[in-house]
Design a protein around this motif. Structure first.
Motif, PDB file in Angstrom:
ATOM      1  N   UNK A 306     -70.138 111.465 -60.470  1.00  0.00           N
ATOM      2  CA  UNK A 306     -70.071 111.098 -59.051  1.00  0.00           C
ATOM      3  C   UNK A 306     -69.501 109.697 -58.822  1.00  0.00           C
ATOM      4  N   UNK A 307     -69.086 109.055 -59.864  1.00  0.00           N
ATOM      5  CA  UNK A 307     -68.473 107.734 -59.723  1.00  0.00           C
ATOM      6  C   UNK A 307     -67.161 107.842 -58.940  1.00  0.00           C
ATOM      7  N   UNK A 308     -66.911 106.900 -58.054  1.00  0.00           N
ATOM      8  CA  UNK A 308     -65.715 106.945 -57.203  1.00  0.00           C
ATOM      9  C   UNK A 308     -64.587 106.126 -57.835  1.00  0.00           C
ATOM     10  N   UNK A 309     -63.400 106.750 -57.872  1.00  0.00           N
ATOM     11  CA  UNK A 309     -62.207 106.126 -58.443  1.00  0.00           C
ATOM     12  C   UNK A 309     -61.163 105.952 -57.344  1.00  0.00           C
ATOM     13  N   UNK A 310     -60.566 104.768 -57.277  1.00  0.00           N
ATOM     14  CA  UNK A 310     -59.478 104.512 -56.319  1.00  0.00           C
ATOM     15  C   UNK A 310     -58.208 105.155 -56.858  1.00  0.00           C
ATOM     16  N   UNK A 311     -57.780 106.219 -56.215  1.00  0.00           N
ATOM     17  CA  UNK A 311     -56.598 106.950 -56.691  1.00  0.00           C
ATOM     18  C   UNK A 311     -55.316 106.558 -55.949  1.00  0.00           C
ATOM     19  N   UNK A 312     -55.352 105.464 -55.199  1.00  0.00           N
ATOM     20  CA  UNK A 312     -54.151 104.800 -54.670  1.00  0.00           C
ATOM     21  C   UNK A 312     -53.243 105.704 -53.837  1.00  0.00           C
ATOM     22  N   UNK A 313     -53.834 106.701 -53.176  1.00  0.00           N
ATOM     23  CA  UNK A 313     -53.028 107.645 -52.369  1.00  0.00           C
ATOM     24  C   UNK A 313     -51.960 108.365 -53.199  1.00  0.00           C
ATOM     25  N   UNK A 331     -59.298 108.043 -52.473  1.00  0.00           N
ATOM     26  CA  UNK A 331     -60.397 107.929 -53.419  1.00  0.00           C
ATOM     27  C   UNK A 331     -60.869 109.326 -53.851  1.00  0.00           C
ATOM     28  N   UNK A 332     -61.311 109.417 -55.099  1.00  0.00           N
ATOM     29  CA  UNK A 332     -61.874 110.665 -55.627  1.00  0.00           C
ATOM     30  C   UNK A 332     -63.028 110.337 -56.556  1.00  0.00           C
ATOM     31  N   UNK A 333     -64.012 111.216 -56.608  1.00  0.00           N
ATOM     32  CA  UNK A 333     -65.049 111.072 -57.631  1.00  0.00           C
ATOM     33  C   UNK A 333     -64.457 111.528 -58.968  1.00  0.00           C
ATOM     34  N   UNK A 334     -65.124 111.170 -60.052  1.00  0.00           N
ATOM     35  CA  UNK A 334     -64.650 111.588 -61.392  1.00  0.00           C
ATOM     36  C   UNK A 334     -64.576 113.119 -61.457  1.00  0.00           C
TER      37      UNK A 334
END
Length: 377
Positions: A306-313, A331-334
């Motif tokens: 459930x950790x959130x990662x900045x996926x930079x659009x 943003x997306x979770x793992x």
């Protein structure tokens, strides 16, 4: 004078006697084995008896490959003297096989020592001409290999050549186990080489090949073949490969290739169609490696679902190279990184594990190791 002649005659007789003794010793002792073999060749003849090649089954006992014992009839047209007339032989064959009388008469008129009257007919005809008493007529076992489901699992099963030697797939990999050992039928012959009797005591029976059971499931294989072909026709391409594996055991349940081929008519297909790309080609794992990589992070507790990662659009620059996603997410979770197969998310997470540890995990997962699959490739 008379005594001298008597002594001389006696001397020559002694020489002749010892000469005969020496000759008999040479024949009876020194040349015994050689002369015995020569004598046997004049009185005995032998014929190879083909062993039946083993059958191949799927994991549920469904028969995928088998050999069919067939028989071929030949005549020696150079040995007609004091034998059954051509017309009698032709009439007998015409009656049994339903072909025109004239067809066999033409074959019987060919002046050769080996002429085939019937090729690969059912073994039930083996004794059909037993009462014909034709000395120049003989038969040979002619085994054929059958693949009842056509091209199903062709790249797994492989095929055999005309001598029934395995050339590809399981047929080649387990050729020694499948082929068995041929026997030898020995029979007594007369001066004209006509068969008098079969010598069963010195004949050697064939040892049939062993049967093989695969991990392949015929039903899964059929589904995979159909779905792979549908996908190939829909999206196009040069080739396609599909594999169904039991994740608990590593057993191959189905393996399919496009292009495919028919093992029974392998000579009608080129090498590219017969090549098993699933085990012979090298290709990048692509996005399938993402699930493997995330399992490493979870094992090392370097990430949580459930950790959130900045996926930079969906666009990220790394070392002067742009990494892009098919879909743009800020943003997306793992968990979602894996669900959406985000390249940006995986690249950012990849910095959390060292190259050495990454390599160790890849080896532990089996990358770069032998698969020990029972197929040549």
């Amino acid at each position: 004078m008379i005594k001298a002649r008597a002594y001389l005659s006696f001397f020559f007789m002694v020489l002749i006697f010892f000469g005969l003794i020496a000759r008999l010793y040479r024949i009876q002792i020194e040349q015994h084995d050689e002369l015995s073999i020569r004598a046997l060749k004049h009185h005995y003849a032998s014929q190879s008896v083909k062993a039946e090649r083993g059958r191949i089954f799927d994991r549920n006992g469904d028969l995928l490959v088998y050999s069919k014992n067939e028989i071929s009839f030949y005549v020696n047209n150079k040995n007609k003297k004091n034998d059954v007339a051509d017309s009698v032989v032709a009439a007998a064959f015409s009656k049994v096989f339903g072909k025109p009388f004239q067809h066999y008469m033409e074959l019987l008129s060919i002046d050769k020592s080996r002429v085939c009257l019937e090729k690969k007919v059912s073994n039930k005809y083996k004794n059909a001409f037993k009462n014909l008493h034709c000395n120049r007529l003989y038969s040979e076992t002619d085994n054929s290999r059958f693949y009842p489901y056509g091209s199903l699992a062709a790249h797994v099963l492989g095929y055999v050549n005309r001598e029934l030697k395995g050339v590809n797939g399981i047929e080649r990999y387990l050729d020694e186990e499948l082929k068995g050992k041929d026997g030898k039928l020995t029979f007594q012959i007369d001066a004209r080489k006509n068969i008098i009797a079969v010598e069963e005591k010195i004949s050697v029976p064939p040892i049939d090949g062993k049967n093989v059971v695969l991990t392949i499931d015929k039903n899964y294989q059929s589904i995979l073949d159909e779905e792979l072909l549908n996908g190939f026709n829909k999206f196009g391409g040069e080739a396609a490969v599909g594999i169904i594996v039991d994740p608990n055991t590593g057993e191959i349940l189905a393996l399919s290739n496009i292009p495919n081929y028919d093992p029974a008519n392998y000579n009608l297909f080129d090498n590219e169609s017969r090549r098993n790309r699933a085990i012979s080609d090298v290709y990048e794992p692509g996005s399938t490696i993402k699930s493997v990589f995330l399992s490493m992070l979870f094992e090392e507790k370097l990430a949580s679902p459930n950790e959130i990662i900045n996926t930079e659009n969906g666009k990220y620059k790394l070392y002067s190279k742009w990494i892009r996603d098919t879909h743009s997410y800020e943003k997306l979770t793992v968990r979602e990184v894996l669900e959406h197969s985000s390249n940006v998310g995986i690249v950012k997470l990849s910095n959390r594990i060292s190259p050495n540890k990454f390599y160790k995990y890849l080896r532990d997962f089996g990358f770069g190791n032998e698969t020990h699959i029972d197929l040549p490739g």
